[in-house]
Design a protein around this motif. Structure first.
Motif, PDB file in Angstrom:
ATOM      1  N   ILE A 195      -7.346   2.404   2.115  1.00 19.40           N
ATOM      2  CA  ILE A 195      -6.017   2.563   2.094  1.00 19.40           C
ATOM      3  C   ILE A 195      -5.529   3.443   3.123  1.00 19.40           C
ATOM      4  O   ILE A 195      -4.239   3.398   3.526  1.00 19.40           O
ATOM      5  CB  ILE A 195      -5.470   2.768   0.546  1.00 19.40           C
ATOM      6  N   LEU A 196      -6.249   4.470   3.421  1.00 22.72           N
ATOM      7  CA  LEU A 196      -5.670   5.670   4.256  1.00 22.72           C
ATOM      8  C   LEU A 196      -5.439   4.749   5.729  1.00 22.72           C
ATOM      9  O   LEU A 196      -4.472   5.021   6.257  1.00 22.72           O
ATOM     10  CB  LEU A 196      -6.844   6.368   4.749  1.00 22.72           C
ATOM     11  N   ARG A 197      -6.191   3.743   6.412  1.00 26.23           N
ATOM     12  CA  ARG A 197      -5.924   3.024   7.413  1.00 26.23           C
ATOM     13  C   ARG A 197      -4.858   2.068   7.345  1.00 26.23           C
ATOM     14  O   ARG A 197      -4.094   1.954   8.121  1.00 26.23           O
ATOM     15  CB  ARG A 197      -7.399   2.363   7.944  1.00 26.23           C
ATOM     16  N   GLN A 198      -4.407   1.671   6.052  1.00 28.25           N
ATOM     17  CA  GLN A 198      -3.368   0.931   5.854  1.00 28.25           C
ATOM     18  C   GLN A 198      -1.994   1.908   6.080  1.00 28.25           C
ATOM     19  O   GLN A 198      -1.209   1.281   6.433  1.00 28.25           O
ATOM     20  CB  GLN A 198      -3.565   0.339   4.370  1.00 28.25           C
TER      21      GLN A 198
ATOM     22  N   TYR B  35       0.706  -1.260  -0.187  1.00 30.51           N
ATOM     23  CA  TYR B  35       0.254   0.002   0.073  1.00 30.51           C
ATOM     24  C   TYR B  35       0.866   1.474  -0.016  1.00 30.51           C
ATOM     25  O   TYR B  35       0.322   2.273  -0.220  1.00 30.51           O
ATOM     26  CB  TYR B  35      -0.902  -0.070   1.274  1.00 30.51           C
ATOM     27  N   VAL B  36       2.090   1.129   0.504  1.00 29.69           N
ATOM     28  CA  VAL B  36       3.055   2.212   0.468  1.00 29.69           C
ATOM     29  C   VAL B  36       2.863   3.351  -0.646  1.00 29.69           C
ATOM     30  O   VAL B  36       2.704   4.527  -0.744  1.00 29.69           O
ATOM     31  CB  VAL B  36       4.444   1.912   1.016  1.00 29.69           C
ATOM     32  N   LYS B  37       3.502   2.544  -1.923  1.00 25.69           N
ATOM     33  CA  LYS B  37       3.622   3.504  -3.163  1.00 25.69           C
ATOM     34  C   LYS B  37       2.288   3.909  -3.748  1.00 25.69           C
ATOM     35  O   LYS B  37       2.082   5.046  -3.899  1.00 25.69           O
ATOM     36  CB  LYS B  37       4.343   2.732  -4.319  1.00 25.69           C
ATOM     37  N   PRO B  38       1.147   3.172  -3.677  1.00 24.61           N
ATOM     38  CA  PRO B  38       0.261   3.801  -4.125  1.00 24.61           C
ATOM     39  C   PRO B  38      -0.557   4.841  -3.315  1.00 24.61           C
ATOM     40  O   PRO B  38      -1.084   5.601  -3.796  1.00 24.61           O
ATOM     41  CB  PRO B  38      -0.944   2.519  -4.158  1.00 24.61           C
ATOM     42  N   PHE B  39      -0.215   4.841  -1.840  1.00 22.89           N
ATOM     43  CA  PHE B  39      -0.876   5.985  -1.200  1.00 22.89           C
ATOM     44  C   PHE B  39       0.092   7.149  -1.307  1.00 22.89           C
ATOM     45  O   PHE B  39      -0.517   8.218  -1.369  1.00 22.89           O
ATOM     46  CB  PHE B  39      -0.805   5.369   0.449  1.00 22.89           C
TER      47      PHE B  39
ATOM     48  N   ASN C 202     -11.350  14.349   3.269  1.00 25.48           N
ATOM     49  CA  ASN C 202     -12.560  13.955   3.776  1.00 25.48           C
ATOM     50  C   ASN C 202     -12.954  12.440   3.343  1.00 25.48           C
ATOM     51  O   ASN C 202     -13.420  11.461   3.792  1.00 25.48           O
ATOM     52  CB  ASN C 202     -13.580  14.669   4.188  1.00 25.48           C
ATOM     53  N   GLU C 203     -13.147  12.364   1.847  1.00 25.35           N
ATOM     54  CA  GLU C 203     -13.431  11.171   1.391  1.00 25.35           C
ATOM     55  C   GLU C 203     -12.326  10.145   1.554  1.00 25.35           C
ATOM     56  O   GLU C 203     -12.896   8.874   1.219  1.00 25.35           O
ATOM     57  CB  GLU C 203     -13.490  11.619  -0.320  1.00 25.35           C
ATOM     58  N   LEU C 204     -11.241  10.564   1.886  1.00 26.90           N
ATOM     59  CA  LEU C 204     -10.023   9.408   1.738  1.00 26.90           C
ATOM     60  C   LEU C 204     -10.328   8.609   2.996  1.00 26.90           C
ATOM     61  O   LEU C 204     -10.060   7.539   3.351  1.00 26.90           O
ATOM     62  CB  LEU C 204      -8.883  10.160   1.904  1.00 26.90           C
TER      63      LEU C 204
END
Length: 317
Positions: A265-268, A235-239, A258-260
């Motif tokens: 992926i935000l919690r990851q 998840y690091v590079k995509p985030f 806020n949508e995020l």
């Protein structure tokens, strides 16, 4: 009408920065858990700030200080003494707790920040507090040239930023409150855009803002990632790319942040949001002046992202 009675528009406002600060190991240029590219970039930015731009003060916000209750923003003050260092990390080698960084505070500017925050609806108070490692670790990289592992602190303990004060401002109490942290950045932009007159010095003071967090910060997965062949969590590079797209391209950044919160992926990338909030504050700084945001550096290591961003153009001095 502003609660600050005497100020002028700055002819050359300084940019704001978002630093990814890592842990205390980031102090050391070649440490295996740090990031050499981020170290070099922050060292380069620090040289410009210290030797060319020379702000009278830096307002700094760190992932490691959230206020003690809702709607409250706290501002550090030291009653005329140096900023003490808070060694808020645990289980590291003893020499890291002997590192030094010497800086001064400015109670006048701290009070002006408090007044401005109250004017826009925040509760605010001055707090007798030092600076945490989210501040002094990257600032040590940026503004000093000594560590316990390289060369000793000079015997005469001069300030590492002789002409620049450091005032730390807290984040909000709730790490899920993206709106208030974005608003905090909007309010602090006043101090980037304007020079504040200090009667005691009989001069206008010029400020800048630095926000310190991590673009990806998942310590829970650090051990797991070190045992993987790639050693970088998926998840690091995509985030990092998603964050770059929001801050560089999206017009309504707060809406996207806020949508995020609804995107897994935000919690990851951030199981808790305190290291994410400083980039939200920095984006708030950009809003009213429509400042460009540019990624200066990024890299991925294990479950960490090392994004560094500049908000606003460099001044033509």
């Amino acid at each position: 009408m502003s609660s600050i009675t005497k100020f002028i528009k700055s002819p050359n406002p300084l940019p704001t920065f978002f630093f990814s600060h890592g842990g205390p190991t980031f102090m050391y240029e070649d440490d295996s858990f740090g990031n050499k590219g981020a170290w070099n970039k922050i060292k380069n930015i620090g040289s410009k700030i210290k030797n060319n731009w020379k702000p009278d003060y830096i307002i700094v916000l760190s992932a490691h200080w959230q206020s003690s209750k809702n709607n409250l923003i706290e501002i550090s003050t030291t009653n005329g003494k140096e900023n003490e260092l808070i060694y808020d990390f645990y289980g590291f080698p003893n020499y890291m707790y002997k590192e030094e960084f010497h800086s001064k505070n400015n109670k006048f500017i701290a009070g002006e920040i408090s007044k401005k925050l109250k004017e826009f609806g925040f509760d605010s108070k001055l707090t007798n507090r030092g600076i945490d490692h989210g501040v002094w670790v990257p600032f040590k990289v940026a503004f000093s040239d000594y560590t316990t592992q390289t060369k000793p602190q000079p015997i005469n303990k001069d300030l590492d930023l002789p002409t620049t004060s450091i005032i730390q401002v807290s984040l909000t109490f709730s790490d899920k409150d993206f709106d208030s942290n974005f608003k905090l950045g909007e309010i602090l932009n006043f101090f980037r855009e304007n020079e504040i007159y200090d009667e005691s010095q009989q001069k206008y003071l010029k400020g800048m803002i630095i926000c310190s967090g991590m673009s990806v910060h998942n310590l829970r997965d650090l051990g797991i990632s070190m045992r993987q062949p790639s050693q970088v969590m998926p998840y690091v590079k995509p985030f990092n790319n998603l964050l770059k797209n929001i801050v560089e391209k999206e017009e309504d950044k707060l809406l996207k942040f806020n949508e995020l919160q609804k995107n897994p992926i935000l919690r990851q990338a951030h199981p808790t949001f305190e290291h994410f909030l400083p980039i939200i504050v920095a984006s708030g700084v950009a809003k009213d002046s429509n400042l460009p945001i540019k990624e200066l550096y990024n890299d991925e290591f294990a479950s960490l992202g090392w994004g560094i961003y500049q908000i606003g153009d460099s001044p033509k001095l």
